[in-house]
Enzyme design. Structure first.
Site, PDB file in Angstrom:
ATOM      1  N   LYS A 125       0.744  -1.279  -0.032  1.00  0.00           N
ATOM      2  CA  LYS A 125       0.175  -0.098  -0.061  1.00  0.00           C
ATOM      3  C   LYS A 125       0.762   1.375  -0.055  1.00  0.00           C
ATOM      4  O   LYS A 125       2.095   1.130   0.403  1.00  0.00           O
ATOM      5  CB  LYS A 125      -0.834  -0.052   1.182  1.00  0.00           C
ATOM      6  CG  LYS A 125      -1.842  -1.037   1.566  1.00  0.00           C
ATOM      7  CD  LYS A 125      -2.583  -0.898   2.712  1.00  0.00           C
ATOM      8  CE  LYS A 125      -3.700  -2.100   2.811  1.00  0.00           C
ATOM      9  NZ  LYS A 125      -4.900  -1.822   2.026  1.00  0.00           N
ATOM     10  N   ARG A 181     -10.437 -11.471   1.681  1.00  0.00           N
ATOM     11  CA  ARG A 181     -11.322 -12.350   0.921  1.00  0.00           C
ATOM     12  C   ARG A 181     -10.647 -13.693   0.879  1.00  0.00           C
ATOM     13  O   ARG A 181     -11.524 -14.955   1.023  1.00  0.00           O
ATOM     14  CB  ARG A 181     -11.596 -12.068  -0.339  1.00  0.00           C
ATOM     15  CG  ARG A 181     -10.598 -12.023  -1.448  1.00  0.00           C
ATOM     16  CD  ARG A 181     -10.923 -11.218  -2.649  1.00  0.00           C
ATOM     17  NE  ARG A 181     -11.042  -9.753  -2.300  1.00  0.00           N
ATOM     18  CZ  ARG A 181     -11.243  -8.666  -3.402  1.00  0.00           C
ATOM     19  NH1 ARG A 181     -11.599  -9.114  -4.603  1.00  0.00           N
ATOM     20  NH2 ARG A 181     -11.280  -7.387  -2.851  1.00  0.00           N
TER      21      ARG A 181
END
Length: 491
Positions: free
Chosen positions: A267, A341
Site C-alpha cells: 500500500k 477475501r
C-alpha cells in the site's frame, strides 16, 4: 466506559443531561425542554437559560451551563434533540445521549433526563458515548476523572432491565472498539487469539484455537498464504455459544488482519497506520458471540475468526501464486492486497461444515465500499431475502446498512486460466460487488448468507460524533445482534 444504571427518581449528580428541542414555527423564542421527572417551573428556568446562552437544538449539539435552582446537580449539559414538532426517533435519542455522555466525561456522576419511556436507546447512546479509548502510556496512574465517572438514566417503573441490557450491549461494543484500537505490535495473530480465547472462556463459550501447524495440517491455504510473510504466524479461532437443541444455528465469520501492509502489492505509506483497524470485522464477531452468551440468546452461534498479519518478506505470498484453499478450490493471486477475501474464504468453508441455517460474515474488505457508499454506510450483500433483512435491521439500530447487488455480469472477471478463481477482477468498477461474488463461491449450498462490508464504518478517522468515538466504532456488532435476535424469534 462509565458504569450505567437506572434510577426511577431524579437523584443528585454532578451534572444533569437535559434535552432541548427547537420551538415550533419560526424557531424563535425559548427551546422546548425535554426533562422527565422535573417540575414545569424547573424546566421553564432551564428553557430561559438555554435561550439566554443561545444553546443549539441541533441533534447531538451540547452546551454546558450552571444548573438553575431545582435541578439536582451543579451543572447542566443541554443536548439538542432537533425540532419539537415531530416524534423523536430512537436513533436521535441514541445520538443525543451519546454526545451528552461524551461531553460529561471527567465531570463525575451524570444523570440523563431524556425520555423515561424509551430507556434502552437513551442508555445505549449514553453507554456508547461514554467510551474512552485505552491509551498506552508510560505514566503509573491514569485519568482520575475517568474512574469517578458514572451515568444514571432516569426511567419509568420497569425500565431497569432495558438499561441493564443496553449497558451489556455497550460494554461489548466497547470491547470491539478496544480491540480495534490496540496497536498492531501489541495485537497480532497470536495475542489476538489468546485474548479472544480468554474472553470466550470468561463468557462460558466453547473455545478452539488452530495455530500454524494445525492450519497446515487442515489445509487452510488462504490463511497460511496471507500470514506467511510475517514472523508472527496466523491463527484460526472458533468460539461457540450453544442454544437449546433444535434451535437455529448461525455462523459468524470476521476478517482478522491485524495489520495490512498490502504484502508484495504494498500500500501507499500515507494512511497505512490506520491499517491497525483491518481486523475490525474479527473484533465485531468476537464481541457479538460474547454478547449472545451474555444476553442468553436461545440459538447456537459459532464464530469462526481467521487472524493473520499481511507483511512483505522473503516468505510472503506473491502475485501469480496459486493457492489451494480449505475445501479444495484453487485461487490465482493477482493482488496480495486483496487478502481479506482469502482468509474469509477458508473460514466460510469451515463455518459451513457445521450446517448453519444462516451465515453472516463481516470485514473491512474493500475501499470500493467507501467509494460507493461513503464512510458510514455498510454495504450488505448475500442471498436476496436475508441480505435485505440484515440491511433493514442495520438501519433500525442506527448502523445504516444498505443492500447491494451481486451482478452476474461481474462474475466472469473472477475466472482464471490457471486456477478455479482469481482473487480480483480486471474490471476497475464494482470492486465491492466483485469481492462479494468471490466470497459467494465459498458459501455452502442452502445457507442463508449476508456479507457486511465495513471498510469505512468500522473506523472513524474524524472527531467524535454522537455516540461514535474517534477510532474503532464497533460497527456492525449491533447489526449482527439484531439479526441473531430476529433469527431466534423466528425460531
Amino acid at each position: 466506559m462509565a458504569p450505567i444504571e437506572a434510577v426511577t427518581a431524579p437523584a443528585e449528580s454532578d451534572v444533569v443531561v437535559i434535552g432541548i428541542a427547537a420551538p415550533a414555527g419560526s424557531g424563535d423564542g425559548a427551546p422546548v425542554v425535554v426533562a422527565p421527572g422535573l417540575e414545569a417551573t424547573v424546566t421553564g428556568a432551564v428553557a430561559e437559560v438555554a435561550h439566554a446562552v443561545g444553546a443549539s437544538t441541533k441533534v447531538g449539539s451540547t452546551t454546558r451551563v450552571p444548573a438553575p435552582e431545582g435541578v439536582p446537580g451543579a451543572s447542566v449539559v443541554l443536548v439538542g434533540l432537533g425540532a419539537s414538532d415531530g416524534e423523536v426517533s430512537d436513533e436521535t435519542l441514541r445520538r443525543a445521549a451519546g454526545a451528552a455522555a461524551h461531553a460529561c466525561r471527567g465531570l463525575g456522576s451524570a444523570l440523563v433526563l431524556l425520555d423515561d419511556e424509551r430507556a434502552e436507546p437513551v442508555a445505549l447512546g449514553a453507554g456508547l458515548g461514554s467510551f474512552r479509548p485505552a491509551k498506552v502510556t508510560g505514566s503509573d496512574g491514569g485519568d482520575d476523572d475517568e474512574i469517578s465517572d458514572s451515568v444514571r438514566v432516569f426511567v419509568a417503573e420497569g425500565g431497569a432491565d432495558a438499561v441493564a441490557r443496553a449497558a451489556t450491549i455497550a460494554e461489548c461494543v466497547g470491547l470491539a472498539r478496544d480491540l480495534i484500537n490496540t496497536p498492531p505490535n501489541l495485537l497480532f495473530p497470536g495475542s489476538f487469539a489468546d485474548r479472544a480465547a480468554e474472553l470466550g472462556r470468561e463468557a462460558g463459550l466453547e473455545v478452539e484455537v488452530l495455530d500454524e501447524a494445525a492450519l497446515a495440517e487442515g489445509g487452510y491455504g488462504g490463511i497460511l498464504a496471507v500470514g506467511g510473510g510475517s514472523s508472527r504466524g496466523p491463527r484460526l479461532v472458533r468460539l461457540t455459544h450453544r442454544g437449546a437443541e433444535n434451535r437455529p444455528s448461525v455462523a459468524l465469520v470476521g476478517k482478522g488482519v491485524t495489520f495490512d501492509t498490502g504484502g508484495i502489492s504494498i500500500k501507499p505509506a500515507a494512511g497505512m497506520e490506520q491499517m491497525t483497524m483491518d481486523m475490525g470485522g474479527a473484533a465485531a464477531v468476537v464481541a457479538t458471540v460474547i454478547l449472545a452468551a451474555r444476553l442468553g440468546l436461545d440459538l447456537t452461534v459459532v464464530a469462526t475468526v481467521p487472524m493473520a498479519e499481511n507483511m512483505p518478506s522473503a516468505t510472503a505470498y506473491r502475485p501469480g501464486d496459486v493457492l489451494t484453499m480449505y475445501g479444495g478450490k484453487t485461487v490465482e493471486v493477482q493482488n496480495t492486497d486483496a487478502e481479506g477475501r482469502l482468509i474469509l474464504a477458508d473460514a466460510i468453508v469451515r463455518a459451513c461444515e457445521d450446517s448453519p441455517s444462516h451465515l453472516i460474515d463481516t470485514a473491512t474488505l474493500t475501499g470500493a465500499q467507501m467509494v460507493a457508499l461513503g464512510k458510514k454506510t455498510p454495504g450488505v450483500m448475500g442471498t436476496d431475502e436475508f441480505r435485505d433483512r440484515v440491511a433493514e435491521l442495520s438501519r433500525s439500530v442506527g448502523e445504516g446498512g444498505w443492500p447491494m447487488p451481486l451482478p452476474e455480469e461481474l462474475r466472469d472477471g473472477l475466472d482464471s486460466e490457471v486456477a478455479d478463481l482469481t482473487n480480483v477482477t480486471p474490471n476497475r468498477w464494482g470492486g465491492m460487488l466483485s469481492a462479494g461474488l468471490f466470497l459467494r463461491e465459498f458459501v455452502g449450498e442452502g445457507v442463508e448468507w449476508a456479507h457486511i462490508d465495513v471498510a469505512g464504518p468500522a473506523y472513524n478517522d474524524g472527531g467524535p460524533e454522537g455516540y461514535l468515538p474517534k477510532g474503532g466504532t464497533g460497527v456492525p456488532v449491533r447489526t449482527m445482534l439484531a439479526a441473531l435476535e430476529d433469527i431466534a424469534a423466528a425460531g
